[in-house]
Design a protein around this motif. Structure first.
Motif, PDB file in Angstrom:
ATOM      1  N   ALA A  58       0.811  -1.216   0.000  1.00 56.16           N
ATOM      2  CA  ALA A  58       0.000   0.000   0.000  1.00 56.16           C
ATOM      3  C   ALA A  58       0.847   1.270   0.000  1.00 56.16           C
ATOM      4  CB  ALA A  58      -0.938  -0.003   1.210  1.00 56.16           C
ATOM      5  N   TRP A  59       1.935   1.324   0.788  1.00 52.62           N
ATOM      6  CA  TRP A  59       2.647   2.597   0.944  1.00 52.62           C
ATOM      7  C   TRP A  59       3.342   3.029  -0.337  1.00 52.62           C
ATOM      8  CZ3 TRP A  59       7.942   3.277   0.441  1.00 52.62           C
ATOM      9  CH2 TRP A  59       8.726   2.129   0.402  1.00 52.62           C
ATOM     10  N   THR A  60       3.832   2.081  -1.146  1.00 54.23           N
ATOM     11  CA  THR A  60       4.440   2.466  -2.417  1.00 54.23           C
ATOM     12  C   THR A  60       3.380   2.968  -3.405  1.00 54.23           C
ATOM     13  OG1 THR A  60       4.331   0.145  -3.104  1.00 54.23           O
ATOM     14  CG2 THR A  60       6.410   0.933  -2.176  1.00 54.23           C
ATOM     15  N   ILE A  61       2.198   2.336  -3.373  1.00 54.19           N
ATOM     16  CA  ILE A  61       1.110   2.810  -4.232  1.00 54.19           C
ATOM     17  C   ILE A  61       0.720   4.231  -3.847  1.00 54.19           C
ATOM     18  CG2 ILE A  61      -1.286   2.417  -4.924  1.00 54.19           C
ATOM     19  CD1 ILE A  61      -0.853  -0.544  -4.475  1.00 54.19           C
ATOM     20  N   GLU A  62       0.638   4.501  -2.547  1.00 53.91           N
ATOM     21  CA  GLU A  62       0.270   5.845  -2.097  1.00 53.91           C
ATOM     22  C   GLU A  62       1.318   6.872  -2.527  1.00 53.91           C
ATOM     23  OE1 GLU A  62      -0.728   6.071   2.009  1.00 53.91           O
ATOM     24  OE2 GLU A  62      -1.941   4.246   1.982  1.00 53.91           O
ATOM     25  N   LEU A  63       2.600   6.519  -2.443  1.00 56.40           N
ATOM     26  CA  LEU A  63       3.649   7.446  -2.868  1.00 56.40           C
ATOM     27  C   LEU A  63       3.530   7.769  -4.358  1.00 56.40           C
ATOM     28  CD1 LEU A  63       6.842   6.187  -0.985  1.00 56.40           C
ATOM     29  CD2 LEU A  63       5.484   8.234  -0.519  1.00 56.40           C
ATOM     30  N   ILE A  64       3.263   6.762  -5.172  1.00 54.52           N
ATOM     31  CA  ILE A  64       3.133   6.985  -6.614  1.00 54.52           C
ATOM     32  C   ILE A  64       1.908   7.848  -6.901  1.00 54.52           C
ATOM     33  CG2 ILE A  64       2.767   5.864  -8.840  1.00 54.52           C
ATOM     34  CD1 ILE A  64       4.316   3.465  -7.776  1.00 54.52           C
ATOM     35  N   MET A  65       0.816   7.599  -6.198  1.00 48.77           N
ATOM     36  CA  MET A  65      -0.397   8.386  -6.411  1.00 48.77           C
ATOM     37  C   MET A  65      -0.180   9.841  -6.001  1.00 48.77           C
ATOM     38  SD  MET A  65      -3.085   5.495  -5.074  1.00 48.77           S
ATOM     39  CE  MET A  65      -4.560   6.467  -5.240  1.00 48.77           C
ATOM     40  N   MET A  66       0.531  10.069  -4.895  1.00 47.02           N
ATOM     41  CA  MET A  66       0.834  11.445  -4.491  1.00 47.02           C
ATOM     42  C   MET A  66       1.754  12.121  -5.499  1.00 47.02           C
ATOM     43  SD  MET A  66       1.380  10.969  -0.383  1.00 47.02           S
ATOM     44  CE  MET A  66       0.083  10.270   0.638  1.00 47.02           C
ATOM     45  N   PHE A  67       2.736  11.379  -5.992  1.00 46.03           N
ATOM     46  CA  PHE A  67       3.626  11.928  -7.022  1.00 46.03           C
ATOM     47  C   PHE A  67       2.833  12.342  -8.254  1.00 46.03           C
ATOM     48  CE2 PHE A  67       5.749  10.818 -11.035  1.00 46.03           C
ATOM     49  CZ  PHE A  67       6.746  11.784 -11.048  1.00 46.03           C
ATOM     50  N   TYR A  68       1.887  11.490  -8.663  1.00 44.91           N
ATOM     51  CA  TYR A  68       1.081  11.828  -9.828  1.00 44.91           C
ATOM     52  C   TYR A  68       0.240  13.077  -9.579  1.00 44.91           C
ATOM     53  CZ  TYR A  68      -2.986  11.983 -12.796  1.00 44.91           C
ATOM     54  OH  TYR A  68      -3.980  12.438 -13.623  1.00 44.91           O
ATOM     55  N   ARG A  69      -0.383  13.178  -8.404  1.00 41.54           N
ATOM     56  CA  ARG A  69      -1.237  14.339  -8.128  1.00 41.54           C
ATOM     57  C   ARG A  69      -0.432  15.632  -8.171  1.00 41.54           C
ATOM     58  NH1 ARG A  69      -6.537  16.146  -7.829  1.00 41.54           N
ATOM     59  NH2 ARG A  69      -7.032  13.948  -7.524  1.00 41.54           N
ATOM     60  N   VAL A  70       0.757  15.634  -7.563  1.00 41.76           N
ATOM     61  CA  VAL A  70       1.594  16.838  -7.589  1.00 41.76           C
ATOM     62  C   VAL A  70       2.023  17.148  -9.018  1.00 41.76           C
ATOM     63  CG1 VAL A  70       3.764  17.837  -6.783  1.00 41.76           C
ATOM     64  CG2 VAL A  70       2.368  16.475  -5.218  1.00 41.76           C
ATOM     65  N   TRP A  71       2.421  16.128  -9.752  1.00 42.13           N
ATOM     66  CA  TRP A  71       2.838  16.319 -11.147  1.00 42.13           C
ATOM     67  C   TRP A  71       1.700  16.870 -11.992  1.00 42.13           C
ATOM     68  CZ3 TRP A  71       0.957  13.408 -15.406  1.00 42.13           C
ATOM     69  CH2 TRP A  71       1.643  13.603 -16.611  1.00 42.13           C
ATOM     70  N   HIS A  72       0.475  16.456 -11.703  1.00 40.93           N
ATOM     71  CA  HIS A  72      -0.673  16.857 -12.510  1.00 40.93           C
ATOM     72  C   HIS A  72      -1.190  18.246 -12.152  1.00 40.93           C
ATOM     73  CE1 HIS A  72      -4.387  16.596 -14.767  1.00 40.93           C
ATOM     74  NE2 HIS A  72      -5.099  16.757 -13.667  1.00 40.93           N
ATOM     75  N   VAL A  73      -1.191  18.615 -10.865  1.00 42.36           N
ATOM     76  CA  VAL A  73      -1.856  19.835 -10.416  1.00 42.36           C
ATOM     77  C   VAL A  73      -0.896  21.011 -10.253  1.00 42.36           C
ATOM     78  CG1 VAL A  73      -3.297  20.812  -8.583  1.00 42.36           C
ATOM     79  CG2 VAL A  73      -3.619  18.451  -9.271  1.00 42.36           C
ATOM     80  N   ALA A  74       0.381  20.743  -9.972  1.00 41.91           N
ATOM     81  CA  ALA A  74       1.332  21.828  -9.722  1.00 41.91           C
ATOM     82  C   ALA A  74       1.412  22.836 -10.870  1.00 41.91           C
ATOM     83  CB  ALA A  74       2.713  21.247  -9.426  1.00 41.91           C
ATOM     84  N   PRO A  75       1.329  22.434 -12.159  1.00 45.00           N
ATOM     85  CA  PRO A  75       1.351  23.445 -13.233  1.00 45.00           C
ATOM     86  C   PRO A  75       0.220  24.461 -13.131  1.00 45.00           C
ATOM     87  CG  PRO A  75       1.813  21.289 -14.130  1.00 45.00           C
ATOM     88  CD  PRO A  75       1.430  21.079 -12.712  1.00 45.00           C
ATOM     89  N   PHE A  76      -0.967  24.025 -12.699  1.00 42.22           N
ATOM     90  CA  PHE A  76      -2.071  24.971 -12.506  1.00 42.22           C
ATOM     91  C   PHE A  76      -1.706  26.006 -11.455  1.00 42.22           C
ATOM     92  CE2 PHE A  76      -5.711  25.929  -9.704  1.00 42.22           C
ATOM     93  CZ  PHE A  76      -6.473  26.706 -10.568  1.00 42.22           C
ATOM     94  N   ALA A  77      -1.170  25.548 -10.324  1.00 42.27           N
ATOM     95  CA  ALA A  77      -0.737  26.487  -9.289  1.00 42.27           C
ATOM     96  C   ALA A  77       0.375  27.390  -9.811  1.00 42.27           C
ATOM     97  CB  ALA A  77      -0.271  25.722  -8.058  1.00 42.27           C
ATOM     98  N   GLY A  78       1.271  26.835 -10.633  1.00 40.48           N
ATOM     99  CA  GLY A  78       2.372  27.637 -11.163  1.00 40.48           C
ATOM    100  C   GLY A  78       1.887  28.779 -12.033  1.00 40.48           C
ATOM    101  N   ILE A  79       0.910  28.540 -12.881  1.00 42.27           N
ATOM    102  CA  ILE A  79       0.383  29.596 -13.746  1.00 42.27           C
ATOM    103  C   ILE A  79      -0.335  30.660 -12.926  1.00 42.27           C
ATOM    104  CG2 ILE A  79      -1.237  30.082 -15.606  1.00 42.27           C
ATOM    105  CD1 ILE A  79       1.387  28.776 -16.469  1.00 42.27           C
ATOM    106  N   ILE A  80      -1.079  30.231 -11.899  1.00 41.01           N
ATOM    107  CA  ILE A  80      -1.758  31.193 -11.030  1.00 41.01           C
ATOM    108  C   ILE A  80      -0.730  32.082 -10.322  1.00 41.01           C
ATOM    109  CG2 ILE A  80      -3.229  31.437  -8.990  1.00 41.01           C
ATOM    110  CD1 ILE A  80      -4.752  30.544 -11.425  1.00 41.01           C
ATOM    111  N   PHE A  81       0.317  31.464  -9.783  1.00 37.80           N
ATOM    112  CA  PHE A  81       1.337  32.253  -9.078  1.00 37.80           C
ATOM    113  C   PHE A  81       2.131  33.136 -10.046  1.00 37.80           C
ATOM    114  CE2 PHE A  81       1.495  28.615  -5.799  1.00 37.80           C
ATOM    115  CZ  PHE A  81       0.383  29.135  -5.163  1.00 37.80           C
ATOM    116  N   TYR A  82       2.347  32.650 -11.266  1.00 36.89           N
ATOM    117  CA  TYR A  82       3.060  33.473 -12.249  1.00 36.89           C
ATOM    118  C   TYR A  82       2.262  34.723 -12.581  1.00 36.89           C
ATOM    119  CZ  TYR A  82       4.875  34.985 -16.767  1.00 36.89           C
ATOM    120  OH  TYR A  82       5.367  35.753 -17.796  1.00 36.89           O
TER     121      TYR A  82
END
Length: 340
Positions: free
Chosen positions: A198-222
């Motif tokens: 379970a813990w490796t699956i959770e790490l991969i899922m968190m990595f994906y969420r950050v990879w997917h959503v961080a660009p949206f936050a980046g454009i807002i902050f830019y």
């Protein structure tokens, strides 16, 4: 503006909100306190074996649903109060697990298992999304004007990809003989199964969420960086403030309203995490509150759905989102009153 003009502009939006938001919400709230079940009846059924002289007939009692004049299964709805919420939360089992101090016993209960992952997934990815988004915004801001457009386009690619497709792509990279798994096995010299626990699956899922959503936050902050007072930055630079000091005392306070906005959007979206569960096929190890609601709505062997429990699970999810948003809403209200 005259009231008629104002009403003409606002009425369509209000109507759509009442029709597609308020009405379904009231319906779900009502269904969480009621249980709808098929009406069954017992009938005698005679079964005979083939043959004439040695034919044997057996009469037995069978239970079958009652059909109405249209051939549909007749149902009955009854008030159950908070029983559906108790069926979801299972307070007796949860309290027994807490008293015994057994985390495994509590994690076996679907609701508490889903709540644990949902909270951890939401609260861990929140600072990572904000930090990564701010880093992306600073990279774009400091990039040369000639390449700033391509940098923005490349940084937005993860956010443009459909969530389920993105989750499947990351899944394929890590599952079995995926490229990243093969690279890790070559680097470590040992076999790696990223989806076996379970813990490796959770790490991969968190990595994906950050990879997917961080660009949206980046454009807002830019966009927010374009309104930073340049005189303040130049004064701080002349006074010898380091890059970190300028970021901490000038840029971050200026971007704080946008940070709160991104945090609110992230909390509301991440607390309803569902695409990752489906894309990574993690139901055997990790589930979320939104997936639990979906599971209640999946027909069982008899073809029935636990609509009451699904409604209760959906209402509990909404309550959780509201609780998480309270601190941010209070801060927004204080800032609004301070401006006025």
């Amino acid at each position: 503006m005259k009231f008629r003009t104002f009403a003409a502009f606002v009425a369509p939006s209000v109507l759509m909100m009442l029709l597609f938001i308020a009405a379904p919400l009231v319906s779900v709230f009502w269904q969480s306190f009621h249980v709808t079940q098929p009406v069954y009846e017992q009938v005698e059924v005679e079964t005979c074996t083939p043959g004439f002289l040695t034919q044997t007939c057996v009469t037995e009692i069978k239970t079958q649903p009652v059909l109405d004049e249209n051939g549909e299964i007749r149902t009955t709805t009854r008030w159950v109060g908070l029983q559906s919420y108790r069926n979801v939360i299972e307070p007796d089992r949860a309290w027994a697990a807490i008293k015994s101090g057994s985390w495994k016993a509590l994690n076996v209960i679907d609701f508490w298992k889903a709540l644990r992952f949902t909270l951890m997934f939401t609260l861990v990815t929140l600072p990572l999304v904000i930090g990564t988004g701010l880093a992306i915004a600073l990279v774009i801001e400091n990039a040369a004007k000639a390449i700033r457009g391509p940098v923005i386009f490349i940084s937005l690619l993860p956010f443009i990809i459909t969530p389920v497709i993105g989750a499947l792509s990351i899944n394929w990279l890590f599952r079995g003989d995926g490229i990243l798994t093969a690279g890790l096995e070559w680097w470590t010299g040992r076999d790696i199964a990223m989806f076996a626990q379970a813990w490796t699956i959770e790490l991969i899922m968190m990595f994906y969420r950050v990879w997917h959503v961080a660009p949206f936050a980046g454009i807002i902050f830019y966009a927010g960086l374009q309104t930073v007072n340049r005189d303040s930055l130049e004064s701080a630079l002349i006074d010898g403030a380091s890059r970190f000091d300028r970021l901490r005392y000038i840029i971050v306070p200026h971007l704080m309203p946008l940070i709160v906005f991104v945090a609110m959007i992230h909390l509301m979206d991440t607390y309803r995490v569902f695409e990752e569960i489906v894309g990574f096929r993690s139901q055997g190890h990790v589930i979320s509150l939104q997936w639990l609601t979906y599971d209640f709505l999946t027909p069982n062997e008899a073809g029935t759905r636990s609509i009451s429990r699904a409604s209760a699970s959906a209402m509990l999810t909404m309550i959780g989102i509201a609780i998480l948003l309270v601190p941010l809403l209070r801060r927004t209200w204080r800032d609004h009153k301070g401006v006025r």
